[in-house]
Write an enzyme that holds these catalytic residues in place. Structure first.
Site, short mmCIF file in Angstrom:
data_model
loop_
_atom_site.label_atom_id
_atom_site.label_comp_id
_atom_site.label_asym_id
_atom_site.label_seq_id
_atom_site.Cartn_x
_atom_site.Cartn_y
_atom_site.Cartn_z
CB SER A 147 -2.09 5.22 3.87
OG SER A 147 -1.44 6.03 2.95
N GLY A 148 0.56 3.37 2.62
CA GLY A 148 2.00 3.26 2.80
C GLY A 148 2.30 1.65 2.69
CB THR A 185 0.85 1.94 -5.50
OG1 THR A 185 -0.46 2.28 -5.05
CG2 THR A 185 1.06 2.26 -7.02
CG ASN A 203 2.46 6.04 0.88
OD1 ASN A 203 3.80 6.08 0.37
ND2 ASN A 203 1.67 5.34 0.34
CB SER A 211 -0.27 8.50 -0.43
OG SER A 211 -1.76 8.03 -0.02
CB SER A 212 -2.95 5.53 -4.50
OG SER A 212 -1.98 4.86 -4.95
N GLY A 261 -5.65 2.91 1.13
CA GLY A 261 -5.71 2.09 2.29
C GLY A 261 -6.26 2.84 3.38
CD GLU A 298 -5.53 8.28 3.70
OE1 GLU A 298 -4.83 8.15 2.63
OE2 GLU A 298 -6.36 9.17 3.77
#
Length: 514
Positions: free
Chosen positions: A4-5, A9, A51, A54-55, A270, A272
């Protein structure tokens, strides 16, 4: 893929721009494909500890080509984190769109939607930004409005959508108190106004004049769970509606007989590991385990099998195979998710009985660790490291059911967007119980299985995103953070197989011709 981050994206957006540029076209369709991103990010992304953008859902973009020209596109979304609507941990935010609305709506519009000062709303915990941040959000709100126009949302539809979002926020402030006469619960006197605001902004069909009466107090089964269920379902419905409209806009308009080529881009949440990891993190990390297995299968297993088949001298490269972790999570009937479904089917089961079942079933498993002390939870040793999960709420979130009387509210809603909620799901084979929440969950798992099948049948290319540091700082490269990712992603072994292997593979005809 990546943590994540790590930049998945952003990389996806750059890749889309690059592909569109290679098409050499400047058609309206290509511009529309690029312009739907602000919409998806506003409604599907949020700030987390890892993030700032974050998505909170996975997306698979299919681009369809004829003679190197884009003819259409389709978007599939996976596992939107609806629980974020009603709860966020310290240092985290709700979905971006709520903050954009407060910053971008005029005073008159806020009055129309019944929106007051943002600090009053429980679902956004009063966490608003500085003036500079508010200006940026205002600009983002305008981007969202432009994207809604471009995608083809009518003015009334946009009003309905924002009314629902405002209603969700008001609903979050409804609280309950015991009814002295009969032992049931009712809406507290202090929050009657919030319930009225939620109904007026078209979350419910009830006349505002009826709202203060005791009979209305009983209609929502008067529990915080039911209140939060309504909020999550309404938000999920808005998000699904947006994705449907985007797909209508981008659908190809060609003869069905014409075979189109396809490039698919998967941008999924991602791996986590937060201070507190819940059911949502388990779902996210499971998806990442599946992607890592897919990567291993292509980079190591297929590659080395091809060399052996050709009779080439080859020293086998050992890689970190995560199949045992997938077995722990997905095996039937004794994998973690199967046991969770089994426990969810028993009305008397609790999160504690679920954890007890895990502890007895996975005793001695190298990838599972019981929690120490009185902590209600467990740890899984994932391919990317150990993650401790808090088990509180696992059964409730897995059931994901909507009380029948609450479902009735949606069926009778005056807002057209919310009415389709009552349309039954396509029948799928389910476990012992058949409830709307369970079928939706089967549907989620089914959609992830279809996604993996689609990927296994395609010719894959992997973009591994590496996070440079854990502080969300630009221009800072922490070598230990980077090295850890290179190790658990299997990239050091990948480099070795690329270096020792055979990168150019002409056919015999190409070789003879040359």
């Amino acid at each position: 893929s990546g943590e994540s981050g790590a930049g998945k994206t952003e990389s996806t957006k750059l890749l889309l721009q690059h592909i569109m540029n290679l098409c050499k076209g400047n058609s309206q369709l290509e511009q529309q494909i690029l312009q739907v991103n602000p919409l998806l990010e506003a409604f599907g992304n949020a700030q987390t500890m890892m993030n700032d953008n974050s998505s909170r859902f996975g997306k698979y973009v299919q681009l369809r080509f004829q003679k190197n020209t884009v003819q259409g596109a389709k978007l599939s979304e996976y596992l939107l984190e609806k629980s974020r609507v009603v709860q966020q941990d310290t240092g985290e935010r709700n979905f971006h769109i709520f903050y954009y609305m407060f910053a971008g709506l005029s005073s008159e519009q806020k009055e129309m939607y019944g929106l007051l000062d943002p600090s009053l709303y429980r679902y956004i915990s009063g966490r608003f930004g500085t003036q500079e941040v508010a200006e940026r959000w205002k600009h983002k709100y305008q981007e969202v409005c432009n994207a809604l126009d471009m995608v083809g949302f009518q003015e009334q539809e946009q009003v309905d959508m924002q009314a629902i979002l405002a209603g969700v926020l008001s609903l979050g402030n409804v609280t309950f108190e015991p009814e002295e006469s009969n032992g049931s619960v009712k809406v507290s006197e202090a929050s009657r106004g919030w319930l009225k605001a939620a109904a007026v902004t078209s979350l419910c069909v009830m006349s505002p004049a009826l709202l203060p009466s005791p009979s209305v107090s009983c209609c929502c089964s008067l529990s915080a769970d039911a209140r939060d269920s309504i909020a999550k379902v309404a938000y999920g419905r808005v998000f699904g509606w947006i994705v449907c409209k985007i797909n209508e806009l981008l659908a190809e308009n060609v003869d069905p007989e014409v075979e189109l080529r396809e490039i698919g881009i998967l941008d999924i949440f991602g791996f986590e590991n937060f201070a507190v990891n819940r059911f949502e993190q388990l779902c996210i990390n499971l998806a990442n385990e599946q992607l890592q297995h897919f990567f291993n299968h292509h980079i190591f297993q297929l590659e080395q099998a091809a060399y052996k088949e050709e009779g080439l001298p080859w020293e086998t490269i050992i890689f970190n195979n995560n199949e045992p972790i997938l077995d722990l999570l997905l095996a039937k009937p004794l994998g973690l998710l199967s046991l969770l479904d089994e426990q969810s089917a028993f009305p008397q089961a609790t999160d504690k009985t679920f954890v007890d079942k895990l502890n007895s079933s996975f005793k001695g498993n190298l990838h599972f660790q019981p929690a120490r002390g009185r902590v209600l939870g467990f740890s899984i040793i994932h391919y990317a490291g150990k993650v401790q999960y808090a088990a509180t709420g696992f059964l409730e979130k897995n059931r994901d059911t909507l009380p029948a009387n609450v479902r009735g509210l949606f069926i009778n809603s005056v807002t057209p967007l919310l009415v389709p909620l009552h349309i039954p799901h396509e029948p799928r084979p389910t476990l012992a119980r058949v409830k709307c929440g369970h079928e939706a969950r089967v549907c989620h798992r089914h959609s992830l299985m279809v996604l993996m099948e689609r990927m296994y049948s395609a010719n894959p290319h992997f973009v591994r995103c590496i996070k440079p540091n854990s502080q969300k700082e630009p221009g800072v490269l922490d070598s230990q953070v980077v090295l850890l990712q290179l190790r658990y992603n299997g990239l050091l072994e990948t480099i070795r197989i690329r270096r020792d292997g055979f990168s150019w593979r002409p056919s015999f005809e190409e070789f003879a011709e040359r």
